[in-house]
Motif scaffolding. Structure first.
Motif, PDB file in Angstrom:
ATOM      1  N   ALA A  52       0.830  -1.210   0.000  1.00 25.39           N
ATOM      2  CA  ALA A  52       0.000   0.000   0.000  1.00 25.39           C
ATOM      3  C   ALA A  52       0.864   1.259   0.000  1.00 25.39           C
ATOM      4  O   ALA A  52       0.543   2.237  -0.680  1.00 25.39           O
ATOM      5  CB  ALA A  52      -0.951   0.002   1.187  1.00 25.39           C
ATOM      6  N   ALA A  53       1.962   1.254   0.743  1.00 23.61           N
ATOM      7  CA  ALA A  53       2.859   2.409   0.769  1.00 23.61           C
ATOM      8  C   ALA A  53       3.507   2.619  -0.598  1.00 23.61           C
ATOM      9  O   ALA A  53       3.668   3.754  -1.062  1.00 23.61           O
ATOM     10  CB  ALA A  53       3.925   2.227   1.848  1.00 23.61           C
ATOM     11  N   LEU A  54       3.878   1.527  -1.259  1.00 24.32           N
ATOM     12  CA  LEU A  54       4.460   1.616  -2.603  1.00 24.32           C
ATOM     13  C   LEU A  54       3.440   2.212  -3.573  1.00 24.32           C
ATOM     14  O   LEU A  54       3.787   3.059  -4.401  1.00 24.32           O
ATOM     15  CB  LEU A  54       4.919   0.234  -3.067  1.00 24.32           C
ATOM     16  N   ALA A  55       2.194   1.795  -3.470  1.00 25.84           N
ATOM     17  CA  ALA A  55       1.148   2.326  -4.351  1.00 25.84           C
ATOM     18  C   ALA A  55       0.977   3.825  -4.137  1.00 25.84           C
ATOM     19  O   ALA A  55       0.960   4.597  -5.106  1.00 25.84           O
ATOM     20  CB  ALA A  55      -0.168   1.604  -4.100  1.00 25.84           C
ATOM     21  N   VAL A  56       0.863   4.251  -2.891  1.00 25.69           N
ATOM     22  CA  VAL A  56       0.697   5.680  -2.598  1.00 25.69           C
ATOM     23  C   VAL A  56       1.875   6.470  -3.138  1.00 25.69           C
ATOM     24  O   VAL A  56       1.714   7.497  -3.801  1.00 25.69           O
ATOM     25  CB  VAL A  56       0.526   5.910  -1.076  1.00 25.69           C
ATOM     26  N   ASP A  57       3.096   5.988  -2.892  1.00 28.06           N
ATOM     27  CA  ASP A  57       4.298   6.685  -3.340  1.00 28.06           C
ATOM     28  C   ASP A  57       4.370   6.767  -4.861  1.00 28.06           C
ATOM     29  O   ASP A  57       4.917   7.718  -5.408  1.00 28.06           O
ATOM     30  CB  ASP A  57       5.545   5.985  -2.795  1.00 28.06           C
ATOM     31  N   SER A  58       3.779   5.789  -5.535  1.00 27.83           N
ATOM     32  CA  SER A  58       3.825   5.737  -6.999  1.00 27.83           C
ATOM     33  C   SER A  58       2.681   6.497  -7.661  1.00 27.83           C
ATOM     34  O   SER A  58       2.636   6.593  -8.881  1.00 27.83           O
ATOM     35  CB  SER A  58       3.786   4.278  -7.461  1.00 27.83           C
ATOM     36  N   GLY A  59       1.728   6.996  -6.881  1.00 26.03           N
ATOM     37  CA  GLY A  59       0.592   7.714  -7.443  1.00 26.03           C
ATOM     38  C   GLY A  59      -0.506   6.797  -7.934  1.00 26.03           C
ATOM     39  O   GLY A  59      -1.276   7.156  -8.820  1.00 26.03           O
ATOM     40  N   ILE A  60      -0.594   5.606  -7.349  1.00 23.81           N
ATOM     41  CA  ILE A  60      -1.579   4.603  -7.763  1.00 23.81           C
ATOM     42  C   ILE A  60      -2.627   4.452  -6.678  1.00 23.81           C
ATOM     43  O   ILE A  60      -2.310   4.293  -5.510  1.00 23.81           O
ATOM     44  CB  ILE A  60      -0.882   3.253  -8.030  1.00 23.81           C
ATOM     45  N   ASP A  61      -3.909   4.486  -7.077  1.00 30.98           N
ATOM     46  CA  ASP A  61      -5.016   4.314  -6.139  1.00 30.98           C
ATOM     47  C   ASP A  61      -5.502   2.874  -6.240  1.00 30.98           C
ATOM     48  O   ASP A  61      -6.305   2.540  -7.110  1.00 30.98           O
ATOM     49  CB  ASP A  61      -6.142   5.291  -6.470  1.00 30.98           C
ATOM     50  N   ILE A  62      -5.003   2.011  -5.360  1.00 34.45           N
ATOM     51  CA  ILE A  62      -5.381   0.597  -5.428  1.00 34.45           C
ATOM     52  C   ILE A  62      -6.752   0.344  -4.828  1.00 34.45           C
ATOM     53  O   ILE A  62      -7.289  -0.750  -4.966  1.00 34.45           O
ATOM     54  CB  ILE A  62      -4.322  -0.320  -4.761  1.00 34.45           C
ATOM     55  N   ALA A  63      -7.356   1.347  -4.196  1.00 32.09           N
ATOM     56  CA  ALA A  63      -8.657   1.157  -3.563  1.00 32.09           C
ATOM     57  C   ALA A  63      -9.816   1.442  -4.515  1.00 32.09           C
ATOM     58  O   ALA A  63     -10.951   1.144  -4.201  1.00 32.09           O
ATOM     59  CB  ALA A  63      -8.778   2.059  -2.340  1.00 32.09           C
ATOM     60  N   ASP A  64      -9.537   2.011  -5.692  1.00 32.81           N
ATOM     61  CA  ASP A  64     -10.614   2.448  -6.585  1.00 32.81           C
ATOM     62  C   ASP A  64     -10.503   1.755  -7.932  1.00 32.81           C
ATOM     63  O   ASP A  64      -9.693   2.129  -8.769  1.00 32.81           O
ATOM     64  CB  ASP A  64     -10.535   3.964  -6.758  1.00 32.81           C
ATOM     65  N   ASP A  65     -11.347   0.748  -8.164  1.00 35.39           N
ATOM     66  CA  ASP A  65     -11.332   0.027  -9.434  1.00 35.39           C
ATOM     67  C   ASP A  65     -11.813   0.872 -10.607  1.00 35.39           C
ATOM     68  O   ASP A  65     -11.599   0.509 -11.760  1.00 35.39           O
ATOM     69  CB  ASP A  65     -12.199  -1.234  -9.355  1.00 35.39           C
ATOM     70  N   THR A  66     -12.463   1.983 -10.348  1.00 37.80           N
ATOM     71  CA  THR A  66     -12.956   2.827 -11.432  1.00 37.80           C
ATOM     72  C   THR A  66     -11.949   3.906 -11.809  1.00 37.80           C
ATOM     73  O   THR A  66     -12.179   4.679 -12.731  1.00 37.80           O
ATOM     74  CB  THR A  66     -14.284   3.506 -11.044  1.00 37.80           C
ATOM     75  N   GLU A  67     -10.846   3.964 -11.109  1.00 34.65           N
ATOM     76  CA  GLU A  67      -9.812   4.973 -11.367  1.00 34.65           C
ATOM     77  C   GLU A  67      -9.302   4.840 -12.800  1.00 34.65           C
ATOM     78  O   GLU A  67      -9.088   3.742 -13.297  1.00 34.65           O
ATOM     79  CB  GLU A  67      -8.660   4.780 -10.372  1.00 34.65           C
ATOM     80  N   ASP A  68      -9.113   5.962 -13.467  1.00 33.85           N
ATOM     81  CA  ASP A  68      -8.631   5.967 -14.848  1.00 33.85           C
ATOM     82  C   ASP A  68      -7.114   5.906 -14.951  1.00 33.85           C
ATOM     83  O   ASP A  68      -6.573   5.779 -16.039  1.00 33.85           O
ATOM     84  CB  ASP A  68      -9.115   7.225 -15.576  1.00 33.85           C
ATOM     85  N   THR A  69      -6.411   6.023 -13.844  1.00 35.56           N
ATOM     86  CA  THR A  69      -4.955   5.974 -13.868  1.00 35.56           C
ATOM     87  C   THR A  69      -4.486   4.585 -14.272  1.00 35.56           C
ATOM     88  O   THR A  69      -4.923   3.595 -13.689  1.00 35.56           O
ATOM     89  CB  THR A  69      -4.368   6.318 -12.477  1.00 35.56           C
ATOM     90  N   PRO A  70      -3.614   4.471 -15.275  1.00 34.19           N
ATOM     91  CA  PRO A  70      -3.127   3.145 -15.675  1.00 34.19           C
ATOM     92  C   PRO A  70      -2.514   2.403 -14.489  1.00 34.19           C
ATOM     93  O   PRO A  70      -1.805   2.980 -13.674  1.00 34.19           O
ATOM     94  CB  PRO A  70      -2.055   3.471 -16.722  1.00 34.19           C
ATOM     95  N   GLY A  71      -2.825   1.138 -14.386  1.00 37.53           N
ATOM     96  CA  GLY A  71      -2.253   0.309 -13.335  1.00 37.53           C
ATOM     97  C   GLY A  71      -2.980   0.384 -12.011  1.00 37.53           C
ATOM     98  O   GLY A  71      -2.595  -0.287 -11.062  1.00 37.53           O
ATOM     99  N   SER A  72      -4.022   1.196 -11.892  1.00 37.56           N
ATOM    100  CA  SER A  72      -4.711   1.359 -10.619  1.00 37.56           C
ATOM    101  C   SER A  72      -5.675   0.215 -10.353  1.00 37.56           C
ATOM    102  O   SER A  72      -5.920  -0.621 -11.199  1.00 37.56           O
ATOM    103  CB  SER A  72      -5.476   2.680 -10.597  1.00 37.56           C
ATOM    104  N   VAL A 120       7.497   9.286 -11.421  1.00 34.27           N
ATOM    105  CA  VAL A 120       6.951   7.965 -11.725  1.00 34.27           C
ATOM    106  C   VAL A 120       6.082   8.062 -12.976  1.00 34.27           C
ATOM    107  O   VAL A 120       5.325   9.019 -13.145  1.00 34.27           O
ATOM    108  CB  VAL A 120       6.104   7.434 -10.541  1.00 34.27           C
ATOM    109  N   PHE A 121       6.182   7.037 -13.831  1.00 38.91           N
ATOM    110  CA  PHE A 121       5.342   6.968 -15.018  1.00 38.91           C
ATOM    111  C   PHE A 121       4.925   5.528 -15.287  1.00 38.91           C
ATOM    112  O   PHE A 121       5.486   4.596 -14.725  1.00 38.91           O
ATOM    113  CB  PHE A 121       6.062   7.549 -16.246  1.00 38.91           C
ATOM    114  N   THR A 122       3.907   5.379 -16.149  1.00 40.14           N
ATOM    115  CA  THR A 122       3.564   4.062 -16.665  1.00 40.14           C
ATOM    116  C   THR A 122       3.877   4.037 -18.149  1.00 40.14           C
ATOM    117  O   THR A 122       3.742   5.050 -18.845  1.00 40.14           O
ATOM    118  CB  THR A 122       2.071   3.705 -16.479  1.00 40.14           C
ATOM    119  N   ASP A 123       4.306   2.853 -18.610  1.00 40.36           N
ATOM    120  CA  ASP A 123       4.497   2.696 -20.042  1.00 40.36           C
ATOM    121  C   ASP A 123       3.136   2.507 -20.701  1.00 40.36           C
ATOM    122  O   ASP A 123       2.095   2.591 -20.037  1.00 40.36           O
ATOM    123  CB  ASP A 123       5.483   1.556 -20.353  1.00 40.36           C
TER     124      ASP A 123
END
Length: 152
Positions: A52-72, A120-123
């Motif tokens: 969870a800390a890695l996700a927050v630090d990376s800008g990823i919202d792992i709690a929201d399946d509807t998030e438009d951010t790639p990899g979330s 941080v970025f996603t390919d």
């Protein structure tokens, strides 16, 4: 962007359990801050960090399946590939190259709580990368990344 990987960070559910697992494989932990475990693996580093800390630090919202951010969402695999560079200016340059190639920036480059500078970025397939300058580590001329004294 340079063609190399300096760091692989694995998001784990229990840091101590994961650290002990890798120790049981014969791996020796290197100097590390309190909430992360670094292992020098040849010319690169493998890190273990709470998922969870890695996700927050990376800008990823792992709690929201509807998030438009790639990899979330739940589909995020809890892995981060890293490219360590020799200066903060190189972070900006490498991230700009990635963005120009089609990457999506999740976190703009900035000074980090651990004393370095990273972005941080996603390919294009959602794989998460961090480009970082860590003043406590050494990046050799041939691209090897070497752990420092346990900071950062």
């Amino acid at each position: 962007m340079e063609q190399r990987v300096s760091l692989v960070t694995l998001g784990v559910s229990d840091l101590e359990r994961a650290r002990e697992f890798y120790r049981s494989l014969g791996w020796t932990p290197g100097p590390s801050p309190e909430h992360i475990a670094f292992f020098q693996t040849g010319g690169m580093v493998v890190a273990l960090w709470e998922r969870a800390a890695l996700a927050v630090d990376s800008g990823i919202d792992i709690a929201d399946d509807t998030e438009d951010t790639p990899g979330s969402g739940d589909t995020w695999g809890g892995k981060l590939l890293g490219l360590n560079v020799a200066s903060a200016a190189e972070v900006d340059e490498q991230l700009a190259d990635a963005q120009q190639a089609g990457a999506t920036v999740l976190r703009d480059p900035c000074t980090r709580f651990w004393g370095g500078y990273s972005g941080v970025f996603t390919d294009i397939d959602g794989h998460v990368w961090e480009i970082a300058y860590n003043p406590y580590w050494t990046v050799t001329e041939d691209g090897r990344t070497l752990l420092g004294d346990g900071r950062g």
